[in-house]
Motif scaffolding. Structure first.
Motif, PDB file in Angstrom:
ATOM      1  N   MET A 179       0.873  -1.187   0.067  1.00 19.26           N
ATOM      2  CA  MET A 179       0.020  -0.093   0.055  1.00 19.26           C
ATOM      3  C   MET A 179       0.857   1.223   0.057  1.00 19.26           C
ATOM      4  SD  MET A 179      -3.204   0.789   2.718  1.00 19.26           S
ATOM      5  CE  MET A 179      -4.317   2.057   2.384  1.00 19.26           C
ATOM      6  N   SER A 180       1.890   1.094   0.670  1.00 16.62           N
ATOM      7  CA  SER A 180       2.828   2.393   0.865  1.00 16.62           C
ATOM      8  C   SER A 180       4.222   1.799   1.500  1.00 16.62           C
ATOM      9  CB  SER A 180       2.141   3.444   2.009  1.00 16.62           C
ATOM     10  OG  SER A 180       3.064   4.662   2.215  1.00 16.62           O
ATOM     11  N   VAL A 181       5.222   2.979   0.667  1.00 17.06           N
ATOM     12  CA  VAL A 181       6.520   2.644   1.250  1.00 17.06           C
ATOM     13  C   VAL A 181       6.618   2.963   2.693  1.00 17.06           C
ATOM     14  CG1 VAL A 181       7.529   3.104  -0.924  1.00 17.06           C
ATOM     15  CG2 VAL A 181       7.247   4.952   0.302  1.00 17.06           C
ATOM     16  N   ILE A 182       5.944   3.894   3.343  1.00 17.37           N
ATOM     17  CA  ILE A 182       6.024   4.511   4.730  1.00 17.37           C
ATOM     18  C   ILE A 182       5.897   3.190   5.575  1.00 17.37           C
ATOM     19  CG2 ILE A 182       4.833   5.647   6.454  1.00 17.37           C
ATOM     20  CD1 ILE A 182       3.803   7.487   4.180  1.00 17.37           C
ATOM     21  N   SER A 183       4.925   2.007   5.224  1.00 14.63           N
ATOM     22  CA  SER A 183       4.624   1.045   6.064  1.00 14.63           C
ATOM     23  C   SER A 183       4.454  -0.225   5.147  1.00 14.63           C
ATOM     24  CB  SER A 183       3.272   1.186   6.675  1.00 14.63           C
ATOM     25  OG  SER A 183       3.138  -0.068   7.585  1.00 14.63           O
ATOM     26  N   PRO A 184       5.599  -0.710   4.791  1.00 13.86           N
ATOM     27  CA  PRO A 184       5.689  -1.920   3.755  1.00 13.86           C
ATOM     28  C   PRO A 184       4.914  -3.067   3.955  1.00 13.86           C
ATOM     29  CG  PRO A 184       8.016  -0.980   4.329  1.00 13.86           C
ATOM     30  CD  PRO A 184       7.123  -0.532   5.358  1.00 13.86           C
ATOM     31  N   LYS A 185       4.484  -3.244   5.275  1.00 10.52           N
ATOM     32  CA  LYS A 185       3.615  -4.455   5.774  1.00 10.52           C
ATOM     33  C   LYS A 185       2.277  -4.393   5.311  1.00 10.52           C
ATOM     34  CE  LYS A 185       6.664  -5.243   9.640  1.00 10.52           C
ATOM     35  NZ  LYS A 185       6.724  -5.448  11.341  1.00 10.52           N
ATOM     36  N   LYS A 186       1.852  -3.007   5.179  1.00 11.13           N
ATOM     37  CA  LYS A 186       0.426  -2.730   4.581  1.00 11.13           C
ATOM     38  C   LYS A 186       0.165  -3.137   3.167  1.00 11.13           C
ATOM     39  CE  LYS A 186      -1.257   0.405   8.253  1.00 11.13           C
ATOM     40  NZ  LYS A 186      -1.919  -0.680   8.634  1.00 11.13           N
ATOM     41  N   THR A 187      -0.885  -3.587   2.995  1.00  6.29           N
ATOM     42  CA  THR A 187      -1.421  -4.019   1.662  1.00  6.29           C
ATOM     43  C   THR A 187      -2.842  -3.557   1.109  1.00  6.29           C
ATOM     44  OG1 THR A 187      -2.173  -6.164   1.909  1.00  6.29           O
ATOM     45  CG2 THR A 187       0.130  -6.121   1.709  1.00  6.29           C
ATOM     46  N   TRP A 188      -2.826  -3.330   0.300  1.00  5.61           N
ATOM     47  CA  TRP A 188      -4.358  -3.105  -0.289  1.00  5.61           C
ATOM     48  C   TRP A 188      -5.235  -3.948   0.058  1.00  5.61           C
ATOM     49  CZ3 TRP A 188      -5.615   1.764  -1.078  1.00  5.61           C
ATOM     50  CH2 TRP A 188      -4.426   2.624  -1.774  1.00  5.61           C
ATOM     51  N   GLU A 189      -4.941  -5.408  -0.072  1.00  9.63           N
ATOM     52  CA  GLU A 189      -5.884  -6.507   0.471  1.00  9.63           C
ATOM     53  C   GLU A 189      -6.147  -6.470   1.799  1.00  9.63           C
ATOM     54  OE1 GLU A 189      -3.507  -7.834  -3.106  1.00  9.63           O
ATOM     55  OE2 GLU A 189      -3.069  -6.906  -1.360  1.00  9.63           O
ATOM     56  N   GLY A 190      -5.300  -6.036   2.768  1.00 15.73           N
ATOM     57  CA  GLY A 190      -5.306  -5.807   4.140  1.00 15.73           C
ATOM     58  C   GLY A 190      -6.338  -4.460   4.197  1.00 15.73           C
ATOM     59  N   PHE A 191      -6.215  -3.401   3.477  1.00 12.24           N
ATOM     60  CA  PHE A 191      -7.028  -2.322   3.658  1.00 12.24           C
ATOM     61  C   PHE A 191      -8.562  -2.727   3.585  1.00 12.24           C
ATOM     62  CE2 PHE A 191      -8.923   1.496   1.762  1.00 12.24           C
ATOM     63  CZ  PHE A 191      -9.066   2.206   2.643  1.00 12.24           C
ATOM     64  N   ALA A 192      -8.658  -3.521   2.133  1.00  9.14           N
ATOM     65  CA  ALA A 192     -10.024  -3.821   2.021  1.00  9.14           C
ATOM     66  C   ALA A 192     -10.496  -4.780   2.949  1.00  9.14           C
ATOM     67  CB  ALA A 192      -9.878  -4.509   0.522  1.00  9.14           C
ATOM     68  N   GLY A 193      -9.716  -5.641   3.755  1.00 15.80           N
ATOM     69  CA  GLY A 193     -10.240  -6.359   4.687  1.00 15.80           C
ATOM     70  C   GLY A 193     -10.663  -5.612   5.858  1.00 15.80           C
ATOM     71  N   SER A 194      -9.998  -4.465   6.153  1.00 15.29           N
ATOM     72  CA  SER A 194     -10.269  -3.498   7.161  1.00 15.29           C
ATOM     73  C   SER A 194     -11.664  -2.704   6.975  1.00 15.29           C
ATOM     74  CB  SER A 194      -9.344  -2.431   7.425  1.00 15.29           C
ATOM     75  OG  SER A 194      -7.931  -2.796   7.989  1.00 15.29           O
ATOM     76  N   VAL A 195     -11.800  -2.300   5.501  1.00  9.59           N
ATOM     77  CA  VAL A 195     -13.047  -1.628   5.344  1.00  9.59           C
ATOM     78  C   VAL A 195     -14.481  -2.338   5.358  1.00  9.59           C
ATOM     79  CG1 VAL A 195     -14.172  -0.660   3.546  1.00  9.59           C
ATOM     80  CG2 VAL A 195     -11.801   0.049   3.753  1.00  9.59           C
ATOM     81  N   ILE A 196     -14.101  -3.788   4.885  1.00 13.00           N
ATOM     82  CA  ILE A 196     -15.133  -4.772   4.931  1.00 13.00           C
ATOM     83  C   ILE A 196     -15.640  -4.892   6.497  1.00 13.00           C
ATOM     84  CG2 ILE A 196     -15.886  -6.967   4.570  1.00 13.00           C
ATOM     85  CD1 ILE A 196     -14.266  -6.933   1.948  1.00 13.00           C
ATOM     86  N   ALA A 197     -14.567  -5.233   7.260  1.00 12.09           N
ATOM     87  CA  ALA A 197     -14.720  -5.605   8.781  1.00 12.09           C
ATOM     88  C   ALA A 197     -15.539  -4.505   9.527  1.00 12.09           C
ATOM     89  CB  ALA A 197     -13.540  -6.262   9.605  1.00 12.09           C
ATOM     90  N   CYS A 198     -14.962  -3.229   9.215  1.00 11.32           N
ATOM     91  CA  CYS A 198     -15.704  -2.055   9.924  1.00 11.32           C
ATOM     92  C   CYS A 198     -16.859  -1.687   9.597  1.00 11.32           C
ATOM     93  CB  CYS A 198     -14.760  -0.912   9.493  1.00 11.32           C
ATOM     94  SG  CYS A 198     -13.117  -0.813  10.518  1.00 11.32           S
ATOM     95  N   MET A 199     -17.240  -2.040   8.120  1.00  9.57           N
ATOM     96  CA  MET A 199     -18.566  -1.705   7.757  1.00  9.57           C
ATOM     97  C   MET A 199     -19.800  -2.732   8.310  1.00  9.57           C
ATOM     98  SD  MET A 199     -17.760  -0.682   3.789  1.00  9.57           S
ATOM     99  CE  MET A 199     -19.736  -0.221   3.541  1.00  9.57           C
ATOM    100  N   ALA A 200     -19.190  -3.909   8.446  1.00 12.11           N
ATOM    101  CA  ALA A 200     -19.992  -4.958   8.919  1.00 12.11           C
ATOM    102  C   ALA A 200     -20.233  -4.627  10.596  1.00 12.11           C
ATOM    103  CB  ALA A 200     -19.503  -6.302   8.576  1.00 12.11           C
ATOM    104  N   VAL A 201     -19.299  -4.251  11.191  1.00 14.21           N
ATOM    105  CA  VAL A 201     -19.077  -4.124  12.677  1.00 14.21           C
ATOM    106  C   VAL A 201     -20.043  -2.912  12.908  1.00 14.21           C
ATOM    107  CG1 VAL A 201     -18.237  -3.769  14.724  1.00 14.21           C
ATOM    108  CG2 VAL A 201     -17.106  -5.565  13.308  1.00 14.21           C
TER     109      VAL A 201
END
Length: 279
Positions: A179-201
């Motif tokens: 997702m960003s060189v600022i935090s190489p461990k973050k991915t767009w797939e992870g971000f999508a998972g965050s959005v889906i989980a947050c919207m559901a909860v």
């Protein structure tokens, strides 16, 4: 919370590079403390918030000191407690007023300490640390103050935790695109998972606790996921600039308290604003 991509190598017995059992145990312990204080005495929960944010602020002060940036701890911590009290008993105006007064106090405090060399650097850092995280944390008190404040706080915490968990699981299982060189461990797939989980909860809790509409909870969740991710990236940027991995080591498997508060404090404002508008 940062997630590992699926191709990451194991470290410390975990694909995440953390001590996962210790991290889970600490997370459960912190969650128990938060819920227990929240559903006993509201003011006790605020004390827990002040203590946690206070420790996180001290971690930031010490991290800044590694680069020769001097921030006075005592007035910042006093301002933190005052902003929480002002917000809880006085509302947004008192929160803002306390922040402005504290900012001037810090500017004057630095004027009469450590000489003139580095005044702009230290004063700027002091006001920054007054806003992040103490001012942002003041919105916890604004969430808590109404009669249904406990439910509002639950929505805020649950949405943010869902962002971390959803991002972690999706990142580990499906993470491929960084997702960003600022935090190489973050991915767009992870971000999508965050959005889906947050919207559901968010949708579930808003319908259950406030008898609101599904779209209202989903909107709160979506905005919460974006701001939680932004909070992670902001702290990652701070740590990269200072050349450190974690801001502390007080929490086994997590790092410092500020490493856990980063997404919480940035999610606070939009959740408070939307809950205030909707209910």
């Amino acid at each position: 919370m940062e997630e590992r991509t699926a191709g990451s190598s194991p470290s410390g017995g975990s694909r995440t590079g953390r001590n996962l059992p210790a991290a889970i145990a600490v997370g459960v312990g912190l969650g128990t403390l938060v819920i227990a204080s929240l559903y006993t005495i509201k003011e006790l929960f605020l004390l827990v918030v002040v203590a946690a944010v206070g420790v996180g602020t001290v971690e930031l002060v010490r991290a800044f000191a590694t680069r020769g940036i001097r921030v006075p701890v005592a007035p910042v911590l006093v301002a933190l407690a005052a902003m929480q009290a002002g917000a809880y008993w006085g509302g947004p105006v008192w929160l803002l007023g306390t922040f402005v007064v504290a900012a001037f106090v810090l500017l004057i405090w630095r004027m009469f300490s450590d000489g003139t060399d580095g005044y702009v650097r230290d004063a700027t850092a002091s006001v920054f640390l007054l806003a992040y995280p103490p001012l942002l944390a003041g919105f916890v008190a604004l969430l808590l103050a109404p009669p249904d404040g406990r439910s509002r706080v639950v929505v805020f915490i649950a949405v943010t935790v869902a962002s971390d968990i959803g991002g972690y699981i999706a990142g580990v299982l499906f993470g491929r695109h960084k997702m960003s060189v600022i935090s190489p461990k973050k991915t767009w797939e992870g971000f999508a998972g965050s959005v889906i989980a947050c919207m559901a909860v968010g949708a579930w809790l808003v319908v259950w606790l406030f008898d609101g509409a599904i779209w209202q909870g989903a909107l709160i969740g979506a905005l919460g996921a974006m701001l939680a991710t932004a909070g992670d990236l902001v702290e990652s940027m701070i740590k990269r600039d200072l050349g450190i991995k974690d801001l502390g080591s007080i929490l086994p498997g997590h790092g410092g308290l500020m490493d856990r508060l980063d997404s919480l404090v940035t999610t606070l404002v939009p959740v408070w604003l939307l809950l205030s508008l909707f209910f």
